[in-house]
Write a protein that holds these residues in place. Structure first.
Motif, short mmCIF file in Angstrom:
data_model
loop_
_atom_site.label_atom_id
_atom_site.label_comp_id
_atom_site.label_asym_id
_atom_site.label_seq_id
_atom_site.Cartn_x
_atom_site.Cartn_y
_atom_site.Cartn_z
N ILE A 18 8.79 -5.41 3.10
CA ILE A 18 9.58 -5.04 1.93
C ILE A 18 10.21 -6.31 1.38
N ALA A 19 9.85 -6.67 0.16
CA ALA A 19 10.37 -7.88 -0.48
C ALA A 19 11.44 -7.54 -1.49
N ASP A 20 12.29 -8.52 -1.79
CA ASP A 20 13.38 -8.28 -2.72
C ASP A 20 12.91 -8.12 -4.15
N ASP A 21 11.67 -8.47 -4.46
CA ASP A 21 11.17 -8.32 -5.83
C ASP A 21 10.57 -6.94 -6.11
N GLY A 22 10.67 -6.02 -5.15
CA GLY A 22 10.15 -4.67 -5.33
C GLY A 22 8.80 -4.43 -4.70
N THR A 23 8.19 -5.48 -4.18
CA THR A 23 6.86 -5.35 -3.56
C THR A 23 6.96 -4.72 -2.18
N VAL A 24 6.05 -3.79 -1.91
CA VAL A 24 5.94 -3.18 -0.59
C VAL A 24 4.52 -3.38 -0.08
N GLN A 25 4.39 -3.83 1.16
CA GLN A 25 3.09 -3.95 1.81
C GLN A 25 3.05 -3.00 3.00
N ILE A 26 1.91 -2.31 3.13
CA ILE A 26 1.70 -1.43 4.28
C ILE A 26 0.36 -1.83 4.89
N GLY A 27 0.37 -2.22 6.16
CA GLY A 27 -0.85 -2.69 6.80
C GLY A 27 -1.19 -1.90 8.04
N VAL A 28 -2.48 -1.84 8.35
CA VAL A 28 -2.93 -1.12 9.54
C VAL A 28 -3.87 -2.00 10.35
N GLU A 29 -3.88 -1.75 11.66
CA GLU A 29 -4.72 -2.48 12.59
C GLU A 29 -5.59 -1.49 13.35
N ASP A 30 -6.68 -2.01 13.95
CA ASP A 30 -7.48 -1.14 14.81
C ASP A 30 -6.91 -1.16 16.23
N ASP A 31 -7.60 -0.52 17.13
CA ASP A 31 -7.08 -0.38 18.50
C ASP A 31 -7.04 -1.72 19.25
N ASP A 32 -7.72 -2.73 18.73
CA ASP A 32 -7.69 -4.06 19.34
C ASP A 32 -6.68 -4.98 18.67
N GLY A 33 -5.90 -4.44 17.74
CA GLY A 33 -4.88 -5.24 17.06
C GLY A 33 -5.41 -6.09 15.93
N LEU A 34 -6.64 -5.86 15.49
CA LEU A 34 -7.21 -6.63 14.39
C LEU A 34 -6.87 -5.95 13.05
N PRO A 35 -6.49 -6.73 12.04
CA PRO A 35 -6.13 -6.13 10.75
C PRO A 35 -7.32 -5.44 10.11
N ARG A 36 -7.10 -4.23 9.58
CA ARG A 36 -8.19 -3.49 8.94
C ARG A 36 -7.97 -3.31 7.44
N ALA A 37 -6.73 -3.09 7.03
CA ALA A 37 -6.47 -2.88 5.60
C ALA A 37 -5.00 -3.13 5.30
N LEU A 38 -4.75 -3.58 4.07
CA LEU A 38 -3.39 -3.81 3.60
C LEU A 38 -3.29 -3.25 2.18
N VAL A 39 -2.25 -2.46 1.97
CA VAL A 39 -1.97 -1.90 0.64
C VAL A 39 -0.70 -2.55 0.12
N GLU A 40 -0.75 -3.04 -1.11
CA GLU A 40 0.43 -3.68 -1.71
C GLU A 40 0.74 -2.99 -3.04
N THR A 41 1.98 -2.56 -3.21
CA THR A 41 2.35 -1.80 -4.40
C THR A 41 3.80 -2.06 -4.78
N THR A 42 4.13 -1.75 -6.03
CA THR A 42 5.52 -1.80 -6.51
C THR A 42 5.98 -0.43 -6.96
N ASP A 43 5.25 0.61 -6.57
CA ASP A 43 5.63 1.97 -6.95
C ASP A 43 7.01 2.32 -6.40
N GLU A 44 7.86 2.92 -7.24
CA GLU A 44 9.24 3.19 -6.85
C GLU A 44 9.34 4.21 -5.71
N ARG A 45 8.51 5.25 -5.76
CA ARG A 45 8.57 6.27 -4.71
C ARG A 45 8.12 5.70 -3.36
N VAL A 46 7.11 4.85 -3.39
CA VAL A 46 6.65 4.22 -2.15
C VAL A 46 7.74 3.31 -1.60
#
Length: 267
Positions: A216-244
């Protein structure tokens, strides 16, 4: 159409079978009445294709010709609007498929349509760490961040420490409980101690596991990231949506309220 005509499902299948029909409905919905010439230019399609598609759309009662100009009927407008919404929904779920595969669904109470304009970064065989690189950008551009860290690596830890100690970043970090021994190790502890000593970085140990990465950044950006069972990054979503962002703020505060602040002396 009468009761002996095609069923609603058959009509949907009929529309979906020809992209030209869909694109004509979309063009008339977005730009209003148009001639065949207008539609041929917009669709970059042949005279035959456009004429045939218009004729079939007339037969369904979705398009009405008037003085060589075609317009949507009220039924056609409703069908076009609803069908294109469905197309957008399917497109969105396809873009988010990797993210949704690994994200704990019970943690996501907002409508997925809120992510329609999000930037989605996924990993693949050619670039397995693409989400991690996108994730790190929030540290380079923000003045203040709050982070969920379900896992850590040396490169990311060095970047946070550098941005705090040399870049003036204000960073609050919440780590998974099974990472505590790692951040106390000889490899990680000096970096964390240095950034905590600046007074601009607090580290909390969560009470329970963290099922995803959250930034969560002070400019309104939110990042949500997920990893697999081995801890490797699989996907990252970045948004400035107010509800999110509201969800992110509430989620972070809930976890932090039950977390333990780690004093500098423990590094």
């Amino acid at each position: 159409m009468g009761s002996d005509g095609p069923s609603p499902l058959e009509q949907v299948a009929y529309l979906a079978r020809a992209e030209s029909r869909v694109r004509i409905l979309e063009a008339l919905l977005e730009s209003g009445p148009a001639t065949q010439r207008d539609l041929r230019t917009r669709l970059d399609a042949s005279r035959t294709t456009v004429a045939r598609s218009l004729r079939s759309l007339e037969e369904t009662g979705w398009v009405d010709p008037e003085a060589r100009t075609y317009r949507l009927t009220p039924a056609g407008r409703l069908v076009a609007d609803s069908f294109l919404d469905l197309v957008d929904t399917v497109r969105l779920t396809e873009e988010l498929s990797e993210f949704l595969t690994w994200f704990p669904r019970s943690e996501l109470p907002f409508d997925l349509a809120r992510l329609a304009d999000a930037e989605v970064t996924t990993s693949d065989a050619g670039d397995p760490y693409a989400p991690a690189r996108t994730q790190s950008e929030i540290l380079r551009t923000a003045d203040r961040v709050r982070l969920f860290l379900p896992s850590i690596d040396m490169e990311g830890t060095k970047l946070i420490a550098e941005q705090v100690t040399d870049g003036g970043l204000d960073a609050e970090t919440l780590i998974a409980p099974d990472l505590e021994a790692t951040i106390e190790s000889d490899e990680y502890a000096p970096l964390l101690r240095e950034k905590v000593e600046t007074g601009r970085s607090d580290v909390y140990v969560a009470e329970s596991d963290l099922g995803f990465y959250l930034g969560i950044a002070d400019d309104g950006t939110v990042q949500i990231g997920v990893e697999d069972d081995d801890g490797l990054p699989r996907a990252l979503v970045e948004t400035t949506d107010e509800r999110v962002r509201e969800w992110a703020e509430e989620t972070y505060e809930t976890y932090r309220a039950n977390a333990r602040l780690k004093p500098v002396g423990e590094f």
